[in-house]
Design a protein around this motif. Structure first.
Motif, short mmCIF file in Angstrom:
data_model
loop_
_atom_site.label_atom_id
_atom_site.label_comp_id
_atom_site.label_asym_id
_atom_site.label_seq_id
_atom_site.Cartn_x
_atom_site.Cartn_y
_atom_site.Cartn_z
N ARG A 157 2.72 2.89 0.75
CA ARG A 157 2.08 3.94 1.58
C ARG A 157 2.01 3.49 3.04
O ARG A 157 2.27 4.25 3.95
CB ARG A 157 0.67 4.22 1.04
CG ARG A 157 -0.13 5.19 1.86
CD ARG A 157 0.33 6.60 1.62
NE ARG A 157 -0.66 7.48 2.20
CZ ARG A 157 -0.36 8.53 2.91
NH1 ARG A 157 0.88 8.88 3.10
NH2 ARG A 157 -1.30 9.27 3.41
N THR A 204 5.63 3.68 4.55
CA THR A 204 6.26 5.00 4.70
C THR A 204 5.38 6.03 5.39
O THR A 204 5.90 7.00 5.92
CB THR A 204 6.66 5.58 3.34
OG1 THR A 204 5.48 5.80 2.57
CG2 THR A 204 7.61 4.66 2.61
N SER A 258 3.74 8.28 4.01
CA SER A 258 3.97 9.55 3.34
C SER A 258 3.48 9.47 1.90
O SER A 258 4.00 8.68 1.11
CB SER A 258 5.46 9.90 3.36
OG SER A 258 5.74 10.95 2.47
N ALA A 290 3.79 11.77 -0.48
CA ALA A 290 4.80 12.26 -1.41
C ALA A 290 5.88 11.21 -1.64
O ALA A 290 6.31 10.98 -2.77
CB ALA A 290 5.43 13.53 -0.87
N LEU A 291 6.30 10.54 -0.60
CA LEU A 291 7.33 9.52 -0.70
C LEU A 291 6.80 8.28 -1.42
O LEU A 291 7.54 7.61 -2.13
CB LEU A 291 7.84 9.17 0.69
CG LEU A 291 9.08 8.31 0.80
CD1 LEU A 291 10.24 8.91 0.02
CD2 LEU A 291 9.46 8.16 2.26
N GLU A 303 7.19 8.58 -5.24
CA GLU A 303 8.60 8.53 -5.59
C GLU A 303 9.13 7.10 -5.50
O GLU A 303 9.83 6.61 -6.38
CB GLU A 303 9.38 9.45 -4.65
CG GLU A 303 10.78 9.74 -5.10
CD GLU A 303 11.44 10.78 -4.20
OE1 GLU A 303 12.60 10.55 -3.85
OE2 GLU A 303 10.80 11.79 -3.86
N ARG A 363 14.94 4.00 2.21
CA ARG A 363 14.59 5.42 2.21
C ARG A 363 14.34 5.94 3.64
O ARG A 363 14.76 7.03 3.99
CB ARG A 363 13.36 5.65 1.34
CG ARG A 363 13.01 7.11 1.14
CD ARG A 363 14.10 7.89 0.43
NE ARG A 363 14.44 7.33 -0.86
CZ ARG A 363 13.86 7.67 -2.00
NH1 ARG A 363 12.94 8.58 -2.02
NH2 ARG A 363 14.24 7.09 -3.12
N ARG A 384 16.37 8.88 5.51
CA ARG A 384 15.70 10.04 6.11
C ARG A 384 16.09 10.18 7.57
O ARG A 384 16.33 11.28 8.06
CB ARG A 384 14.19 9.92 5.97
CG ARG A 384 13.72 10.12 4.55
CD ARG A 384 12.26 9.87 4.40
NE ARG A 384 11.49 10.86 5.11
CZ ARG A 384 10.20 10.79 5.31
NH1 ARG A 384 9.52 9.76 4.85
NH2 ARG A 384 9.56 11.73 5.95
N PRO A 413 8.54 17.07 -0.59
CA PRO A 413 8.85 15.83 0.12
C PRO A 413 9.94 16.11 1.16
O PRO A 413 10.81 16.96 0.94
CB PRO A 413 9.37 14.90 -0.98
CG PRO A 413 8.81 15.46 -2.25
CD PRO A 413 8.70 16.95 -2.03
N ASP A 414 9.91 15.41 2.27
CA ASP A 414 10.83 15.67 3.38
C ASP A 414 12.29 15.73 2.96
O ASP A 414 13.01 16.64 3.35
CB ASP A 414 10.67 14.62 4.48
CG ASP A 414 9.38 14.78 5.26
OD1 ASP A 414 8.74 15.84 5.15
OD2 ASP A 414 9.01 13.83 5.98
N GLU A 415 12.71 14.77 2.17
CA GLU A 415 14.13 14.72 1.80
C GLU A 415 14.54 15.95 0.99
O GLU A 415 15.58 16.56 1.25
CB GLU A 415 14.44 13.46 1.00
CG GLU A 415 15.91 13.37 0.64
CD GLU A 415 16.24 12.14 -0.15
OE1 GLU A 415 17.34 11.61 0.07
OE2 GLU A 415 15.43 11.71 -1.00
N ARG A 416 13.73 16.35 0.02
CA ARG A 416 14.06 17.54 -0.77
C ARG A 416 14.09 18.78 0.11
O ARG A 416 14.97 19.63 -0.03
CB ARG A 416 13.06 17.73 -1.90
CG ARG A 416 13.29 16.79 -3.04
CD ARG A 416 12.38 17.11 -4.20
NE ARG A 416 12.55 16.09 -5.23
CZ ARG A 416 11.72 15.92 -6.21
NH1 ARG A 416 10.65 16.69 -6.33
NH2 ARG A 416 11.93 14.97 -7.10
#
Length: 188
Positions: free
Chosen positions: A28, A31, A33, A35-36, A39, A77, A81, A126-129
């Motif tokens: 945490r 990142t 994030s 959500a990330l 994952e 990751r 991104r 999540p940002d990537e999705r």
């Protein structure tokens, strides 16, 4: 850790229970994030299980080994991104992609509500999705084009888009229920 290295799942579960919160806090922090974080946490422990025989107690504690895996995963990751931001169309006005000038005023209002729900649902992903879905559905890129631009395997792109769509479906259902209530039904 020695038992886990021999394939003892219960020992690995104990390792997970004893280190999960600290590894989660580290990820945490790296990142920023939520959500990330979840994952990546799954990725860290999946990698730890698959590479459990490489753990060397002379090189450090189980937590330091997991921390190294977590740091590496987080950096990878974040780089991905960053690369995605550079190659995927982020400035697409996706609202224009669903507008039809021949619609009646009530239908235009309904479309506006649909766009607001869609924007809310996308914001929860999540940002990537979100980026992959936007590239595919609002940027007009094929899965192959997205894979080439992001340097992700085609199967990974397809899986993440499919997972994003499933998550969108759940979010949109929840938003619709919030608006209509659990007992209301829609009519076309």
């Amino acid at each position: 850790m020695e038992r886990a290295a021999r394939g003892d799942r219960e020992a690995f579960r104990e390792l997970f229970d004893g280190t999960c919160e600290r590894v989660r806090a580290l990820v945490r922090h790296l990142t920023s994030s939520a959500a990330l974080t979840d994952e990546l946490l799954v990725d860290v422990y999946a990698q730890a299980w698959s590479q459990r025989s490489t753990f060397d107690p002379l090189r450090g504690s189980p937590f330091s080994w997991l921390s190294t895996i977590a740091r590496s995963r987080a950096i990878d990751r974040m780089r991905a991104r960053s690369r995605d931001r550079a190659v995927l169309p982020d400035d697409v006005d996706w609202a224009d992609t669903v507008r039809d000038g021949s619609e009646s005023i009530p239908r235009t209002a309904q479309r506006g509500e649909e766009r607001r729900h869609l924007a809310s649902a996308l914001a929860e992903l999540p940002d990537e999705r979100c980026r992959l879905l936007r590239a595919a559905f609002f940027g007009g890129l094929s899965h192959s084009e997205i894979a080439a631009r992001t340097r992700l395997p085609l199967g990974t792109v397809k899986t993440r888009i499919r997972a994003g769509l499933a998550q969108m479906r759940d979010i949109l259902a929840r938003l619709e229920e919030d608006v209509l209530g659990p007992d209301d039904e829609t009519t076309e």
